[in-house]
Design a protein around this motif. Structure first.
Motif, PDB file in Angstrom:
ATOM      1  N   HIS A 133       0.991  -0.971  -0.464  1.00  0.00           N
ATOM      2  CA  HIS A 133      -0.713  -0.091   0.401  1.00  0.00           C
ATOM      3  C   HIS A 133       0.396   1.318  -0.334  1.00  0.00           C
ATOM      4  CE1 HIS A 133      -3.465  -2.456   0.069  1.00  0.00           C
ATOM      5  NE2 HIS A 133      -3.691  -2.417   1.675  1.00  0.00           N
ATOM      6  N   PRO A 157      -2.193  -3.953  -5.005  1.00  0.00           N
ATOM      7  CA  PRO A 157      -1.661  -3.740  -3.746  1.00  0.00           C
ATOM      8  C   PRO A 157      -2.296  -4.532  -2.415  1.00  0.00           C
ATOM      9  CG  PRO A 157      -2.879  -1.834  -3.846  1.00  0.00           C
ATOM     10  CD  PRO A 157      -3.417  -2.535  -4.993  1.00  0.00           C
ATOM     11  N   MET A 193      -4.588   5.679  -6.822  1.00  0.00           N
ATOM     12  CA  MET A 193      -4.509   6.177  -5.683  1.00  0.00           C
ATOM     13  C   MET A 193      -3.415   6.967  -5.006  1.00  0.00           C
ATOM     14  SD  MET A 193      -3.074   1.958  -5.485  1.00  0.00           S
ATOM     15  CE  MET A 193      -1.819   2.028  -4.543  1.00  0.00           C
ATOM     16  N   PHE A 235      -6.556  -0.757  -0.184  1.00  0.00           N
ATOM     17  CA  PHE A 235      -5.911   0.390  -0.186  1.00  0.00           C
ATOM     18  C   PHE A 235      -6.592   1.868   0.725  1.00  0.00           C
ATOM     19  CE2 PHE A 235      -4.723   4.832  -1.697  1.00  0.00           C
ATOM     20  CZ  PHE A 235      -3.608   4.389  -1.364  1.00  0.00           C
ATOM     21  N   TRP A 238      -6.813   1.342   4.387  1.00  0.00           N
ATOM     22  CA  TRP A 238      -5.251   1.706   5.412  1.00  0.00           C
ATOM     23  C   TRP A 238      -4.878   2.989   4.948  1.00  0.00           C
ATOM     24  CZ3 TRP A 238      -1.383   4.201   2.171  1.00  0.00           C
ATOM     25  CH2 TRP A 238       0.596   4.092   3.270  1.00  0.00           C
TER      26      TRP A 238
END
Length: 249
Positions: A133, A157, A193, A235, A238
């Motif tokens: 991540h 990820p 991302m 993700f 996270w």
């Protein structure tokens, strides 16, 4: 069980050490801070005395092919030679999904590392993992200028801790060669991302410009190709965790 961890102070290594210790094992960190130099071999024999297994999560930060290949070549040979002399029965090496499909200077070094392990004298397991991540922020940190040009590739990820737990599982099991690839639960756009990481705060705010790079990354070269373990932390999860902890990737 005494288990040596090469690169035990790095992003993945620290968690491998933590997981092994929580499971009742005796991890030994192989790092310069502990008097061990993987490139010269200094301190390796003493550190591996009595070790039954090794987890190799050693790393070098570079985008120069010659530096990456040289590091993994020298470190790999030194580690395997010392492991053989110590009677180590199993070496588990962390690698990366897609390094044989995506052209990248660093990946050339990882491929060389895999070759050395496969041809080495110690029974082995190689675990290929997808990008962590943290990858989006690491990529942004390496991009200077007022605009971040981010490759348009897709990744899947995975949480570093989940990879560390998988390595801890593998190292106490029988050597199996190439283990099933581990990946995260969801495919993500690397550009998306990067934008979400910037929006979450803690990194320099700037526009993200998608960059098309010919080659395997755009065609899914960094995605797993078969079945294997899948992490549970997305993700998005996270990012929430990072904000709650008041830390950054």
């Amino acid at each position: 069980m005494k288990i040596a961890v090469a690169g035990g102070t790095g992003t993945a290594g620290r968690l491998v050490v933590e997981v092994l210790r929580s499971r009742g094992h005796a991890p030994v960190v192989l790092s310069r801070g502990q008097g061990v130099d993987l490139l010269s071999g200094s301190g390796l024999d003493a550190a591996l005395a009595g070790a039954e297994a090794v987890v190799d999560v050693s790393n070098v930060t570079t985008m120069r092919r010659s530096v990456a290949v040289d590091f993994f070549e020298r470190a790999g040979r030194q580690l395997l030679g010392a492991a053989e002399r110590a009677g180590v029965g199993h070496v588990v090496t962390l690698s990366i999904v897609g390094i044989d499909r995506v052209k990248n200077p660093y990946y050339a070094g990882k491929l060389r590392q895999e070759e050395i392990v496969r041809g080495g004298p110690v029974p082995w397991t190689v675990l290929r993992a997808t990008q962590f991540h943290e990858f989006a922020e690491q990529l942004l940190d390496g991009l200077p200028g007022p605009i971040a040009t981010v490759p348009m590739g897709r990744v899947q990820p995975v949480a570093v801790r989940e990879v560390a737990e998988a390595l801890a599982d593998l190292v106490v099991a029988a050597p199996q060669g190439m283990a099933p690839e581990i990946a995260g639960p969801r495919v993500e756009s690397l550009v998306d991302m990067a934008r979400r990481r910037i929006a979450a705060g803690g990194v320099r705010r700037r526009p993200v410009l998608p960059l098309y790079l010919p080659g395997g990354m755009n065609s899914g070269g960094l995605l797993p190709t078969g079945s294997g373990p899948r992490g549970t932390q997305t993700f998005s999860d996270w990012l929430v965790e990072q904000r709650a902890a008041g830390t950054h990737a």
